[in-house]
Design an enzyme around this catalytic site. Structure first.
Site, PDB file in Angstrom:
ATOM      1  N   CYS A   2      11.488   5.200 -11.956  1.00 63.06           N
ATOM      2  CA  CYS A   2      12.021   5.506 -13.290  1.00 63.06           C
ATOM      3  C   CYS A   2      11.002   5.151 -14.367  1.00 63.06           C
ATOM      4  CB  CYS A   2      13.322   4.783 -13.609  1.00 63.06           C
ATOM      5  SG  CYS A   2      14.649   5.100 -12.458  1.00 63.06           S
ATOM      6  N   ARG A  27       6.653   8.374 -11.933  1.00 62.73           N
ATOM      7  CA  ARG A  27       7.523   7.277 -11.485  1.00 62.73           C
ATOM      8  C   ARG A  27       8.889   7.770 -11.002  1.00 62.73           C
ATOM      9  NH1 ARG A  27       5.602   2.349 -13.618  1.00 62.73           N
ATOM     10  NH2 ARG A  27       7.598   1.397 -13.195  1.00 62.73           N
ATOM     11  N   TRP A  73      14.398   8.239 -11.048  1.00 61.00           N
ATOM     12  CA  TRP A  73      14.340   8.333  -9.577  1.00 61.00           C
ATOM     13  C   TRP A  73      15.650   7.711  -9.107  1.00 61.00           C
ATOM     14  CZ3 TRP A  73      14.529   5.076  -5.327  1.00 61.00           C
ATOM     15  CH2 TRP A  73      14.069   5.607  -4.120  1.00 61.00           C
ATOM     16  N   ASN A  99      15.674   0.767 -15.763  1.00 59.90           N
ATOM     17  CA  ASN A  99      14.901   0.904 -14.532  1.00 59.90           C
ATOM     18  C   ASN A  99      15.245  -0.318 -13.683  1.00 59.90           C
ATOM     19  OD1 ASN A  99      12.965   1.258 -12.561  1.00 59.90           O
ATOM     20  ND2 ASN A  99      11.242   0.663 -13.867  1.00 59.90           N
ATOM     21  N   GLY A 100      15.615  -0.103 -12.409  1.00 61.09           N
ATOM     22  CA  GLY A 100      15.970  -1.238 -11.553  1.00 61.09           C
ATOM     23  C   GLY A 100      17.326  -1.001 -10.908  1.00 61.09           C
ATOM     24  N   GLU A 484      -2.893   6.691   7.875  1.00 64.06           N
ATOM     25  CA  GLU A 484      -2.957   7.103   6.479  1.00 64.06           C
ATOM     26  C   GLU A 484      -3.043   8.634   6.373  1.00 64.06           C
ATOM     27  OE1 GLU A 484      -2.303   5.883   3.753  1.00 64.06           O
ATOM     28  OE2 GLU A 484      -3.383   7.043   2.258  1.00 64.06           O
ATOM     29  N   LYS A 488      -0.287  10.945   4.448  1.00 64.39           N
ATOM     30  CA  LYS A 488      -0.629  11.879   3.359  1.00 64.39           C
ATOM     31  C   LYS A 488      -0.004  13.244   3.618  1.00 64.39           C
ATOM     32  CE  LYS A 488      -1.572   9.787   0.927  1.00 64.39           C
ATOM     33  NZ  LYS A 488      -1.655   8.408   0.878  1.00 64.39           N
ATOM     34  N   GLU A 491       3.837  13.139   3.222  1.00 67.46           N
ATOM     35  CA  GLU A 491       4.266  12.930   1.836  1.00 67.46           C
ATOM     36  C   GLU A 491       4.239  14.216   1.022  1.00 67.46           C
ATOM     37  OE1 GLU A 491       3.072   8.617   0.113  1.00 67.46           O
ATOM     38  OE2 GLU A 491       1.374   9.828   0.760  1.00 67.46           O
ATOM     39  N   HIS A 507       0.849   7.266  26.339  1.00 66.16           N
ATOM     40  CA  HIS A 507       2.132   6.579  26.546  1.00 66.16           C
ATOM     41  C   HIS A 507       3.261   7.247  25.755  1.00 66.16           C
ATOM     42  CE1 HIS A 507      -0.048   3.536  28.707  1.00 66.16           C
ATOM     43  NE2 HIS A 507      -0.890   3.449  27.682  1.00 66.16           N
ATOM     44  N   LYS A 606       6.018   7.042  -7.369  1.00 69.95           N
ATOM     45  CA  LYS A 606       4.742   6.348  -7.273  1.00 69.95           C
ATOM     46  C   LYS A 606       4.917   4.843  -7.139  1.00 69.95           C
ATOM     47  CE  LYS A 606       0.245   6.291  -7.771  1.00 69.95           C
ATOM     48  NZ  LYS A 606      -0.318   6.641  -6.467  1.00 69.95           N
TER      49      LYS A 606
END
Ligand code: G6P
Length: 611
Positions: A2, A27, A73, A99-100, A484, A488, A491, A507, A606
């Site tokens: 947010c 955000r 968000w 926000n929170g 990573e 990417k 995402e 395995h 983010k």
């Protein structure tokens, strides 16, 4: 998580707030809203992007010199117009953005319902605004006191900015756990979740601390604790330029940030690695270095990409400094009663410096008496302020939600730390130390070489953009790079991808391989080269498609892989900084070719300031 913007002054608040929301959209971007105050208070909210709100407001009254705005968000309640912020209290006396998460919101809601309050949204925020109003009316107190009392009843995290109809000349802001910055202009103040919306108006800022409350009028500011102690605001100057937060001619922030890496890594080195003096100095660790050198164990905590950087750090620190390292997801660490000794050193890695789980892990480590070091990108954020010492990555603002240059900057700091500690502990001989420094300084030029060949990666991306699954394999230093690379791709392109240590393929993941499955293998010439060549053969025997990241001039793998992407030769320990670049580009181009919103992938944000 947010984005919050507030303005009070003599200018029109709307353009300042809407532009600020666009800067903060990374955000959260599932809905946006704005409240403006002139003769009356108007609240406008819309599901979707800030641009949807902007179009909706084209024919509306947007006058007013005071206002608040929010880009969301979602946590409580699906993204829609009603759940969007700002939220107003039942009698319309208070309007706020938040926000929170208010963790005890259901209990508070029931109590308010018992007292006649009704709710129209599913949010925890609406409970807070009504609680403030209830206390304000019931207690006949000022808006400031009502806010303070309400916030003492709240369990959870908040960054809030509040307007009160009866006191229309002020904004009230408070924080606990969710960041807020106050910008000080000439006869005006701005408020925001981070400095990016503020920078074009002023460079003088105050970073609010947890449990601070600010009452702001256009020509005055009073800062107190939530327990009503007056504070002296600490004014700081932002070291940030406007062009650092703009796209600079690139189609997306992510592409700009990928291409910035030769420069951002140099910025991470700046003043710390000297070729002339053949020396690494990390000023932020100067006082605590003896304790790090003596540490029996290092625990690294982080989330997402920062956790992957931590895994690379494990290999680096064990290789060069010979200190055992454990790498933990901050979210797991904080809830599993970990064993932390006083002589442990905990390294917390975070781009934003605001990730809630990482902050909680830091607090836990501090409570156990461990020394905590931060590796963060955002200057002045919460983590650098919560840690005993630290190193800023200085990669510059990272706006694309998928982290790229922050990762290489984090790995660069960890590399410098590992070599520095190793040298101080006597594990690295002087002549080797000099060579390592020379090799490290060469890394940005080698990244430039990789970036110059990005067209090849774009061509490969076009061939596999419709794949349903990808596998990424690497060994040693390159296992975290494989993780990573897979992250990417997931995402931003929404293709399922998994990263695996190459030897573990046998395995399980090998069962997935068929002629449709692209497998990205990091196969540079290092001590496990022969092993990874065998892994490639195992894949080819099952008709998998191999995209190999190889050392320049490698002909062995060229003959067996479907595609090779070359990176320059370098010390194995520094090669994560090179091999991750083609993986970033691959995911970028695939996502663009699939028509995905690269900078604002669905459901992600983010900065994750909630648990
Ligand atoms: C979010 C971001 C990731 C980031 C992670 C940790 O999930 O989308 O890119 O790696 O948070 O964030 P931090 O700011 O602590 O590095």
């Amino acid at each position: 998580m947010c984005g919050i913007v507030g303005y009070i002054g003599n200018k029109d608040a709307y353009p300042i707030i809407i532009n600020g929301l666009k800067r903060l959209e990374y955000r959260g971007y599932d809905s946006a809203g704005i409240a403006l105050l002139s003769k009356d208070l108007r609240v406008y909210k819309k599901k979707g992007k800030v641009s949807d709100l902007e179009s909706f407001l084209e024919d509306k009254d947007i006058s007013g010199n005071i206002g608040i705005g929010h880009t969301r968000w979602a946590t409580h309640g699906e993204p829609n117009d009603i759940n969007a912020h700002p939220h107003s209290s039942m009698n319309g006396l208070f309007t706020l953005i938040h926000n929170g998460i208010i963790e005890n919101y259901s209990r508070l809601k029931r109590r308010l319902e018992d007292r006649g309050y009704t709710f129209i949204s599913q949010t925890d925020t609406e409970v807070l605004v009504n609680l403030i109003e209830y206390i304000y009316i019931k207690g006949s107190v000022s808006a400031e006191i009502a806010v303070r009392l309400a916030l003492t009843k709240v369990v959870g995290a908040f960054g809030v900015v509040i307007m009160c109809k009866d006191e229309p000349d002020k904004l009230i802001a408070a924080r606990k756990g969710s960041p807020l910055v106050i910008g000080i202009g000439d006869g005006e103040y701005l408020l925001a979740s981070d400095a990016t919306p503020i920078i074009e108006h002023t460079k003088s800022v105050i970073y609010m601390n947890d449990n601070d409350i600010a009452v702001i009028q256009k020509d005055s500011l009073s800062l107190k604790t939530l327990s009503n102690e007056l504070l002296t605001p600490k004014i700081q100057q932002l070291d940030l330029e406007i062009d650092e937060i703009e796209k600079g001619g690139y189609e997306h922030y992510m592409l700009k940030e990928i291409f910035e890496q030769p420069r951002s890594i140099q910025d991470t080195f700046r003043g710390r690695v000297s070729l002339e003096r053949k020396e690494i100095t990390l000023g932020g660790l100067y006082e605590v270095l003896p304790k790090i050198i003596e540490a029996k164990r290092i625990i690294i905590v982080g989330c997402g990409t920062s956790w992957h950087a931590g895994l690379v750090g494990e290999y680096l620190i064990e290789e060069f400094a010979r200190i055992p390292v454990e790498v933990e997801y901050a979210s797991e660490f904080r809830y599993r009663n970990p064993i932390i000794y006083k002589d442990d050193v905990v390294i917390a890695i975070s781009q934003s410096g605001e990730t809630a789980d990482t902050l909680a892990a830091i607090q836990m480590a501090k409570d156990c008496g461990a020394m905590v070091i931060g590796i963060c990108n955002v200057v002045g954020s919460s983590i650098p302020r919560a840690t005993h010492a630290g190193v800023y990555t200085h990669a510059g603002p990272e706006i694309g939600v998928a982290s790229t240059k922050a990762f290489t900057a984090q790995v660069t700091v960890l590399t410098m730390m590992a070599i520095l500690i190793g040298q101080k502990k006597g594990f690295i001989k002087d002549e080797d130390y000099n060579v390592l420094i020379e090799d490290l300084i060469d890394i940005p030029t080698k990244i430039e070489y990789i970036l110059k060949n990005s067209e090849l990666i774009e061509d490969i991306s076009a061939l596999y953009k419709n794949a349903n699954n990808f596998l990424y394999l690497g060994r040693g230093f390159f296992f975290p790079v494989a993780l990573e690379g897979a992250l990417k791709l997931k995402e931003i392109s929404y293709i399922h991808a998994e990263g695996y240590p190459a030897a573990e393929m046998k395995h399980g993941p090998i069962a997935l391989i068929d002629e449709k499955m692209p497998i990205v293998v990091i196969a540079t010439q290092d001590k496990t080269y022969e092993k990874i060549v065998s892994n490639i053969q195992e894949v080819k025997a099952r008709k998998g498609i191999v995209i190999a990241i190889v050392t320049e001039g490698d002909t062995t793998i060229r003959d067996m892989a479907d595609h090779v992407i070359e990176v320059p030769n370098c010390n194995e320990a520094f090669a994560p900084l090179l091999t991750v670049i083609p993986l970033q580009l691959l995911s970028y181009y695939i996502a663009v070719l699939r028509g995905c919103n690269v900078d604002q992938p669905r459901n992600l944000a983010k900065s994750v300031t909630v648990e």
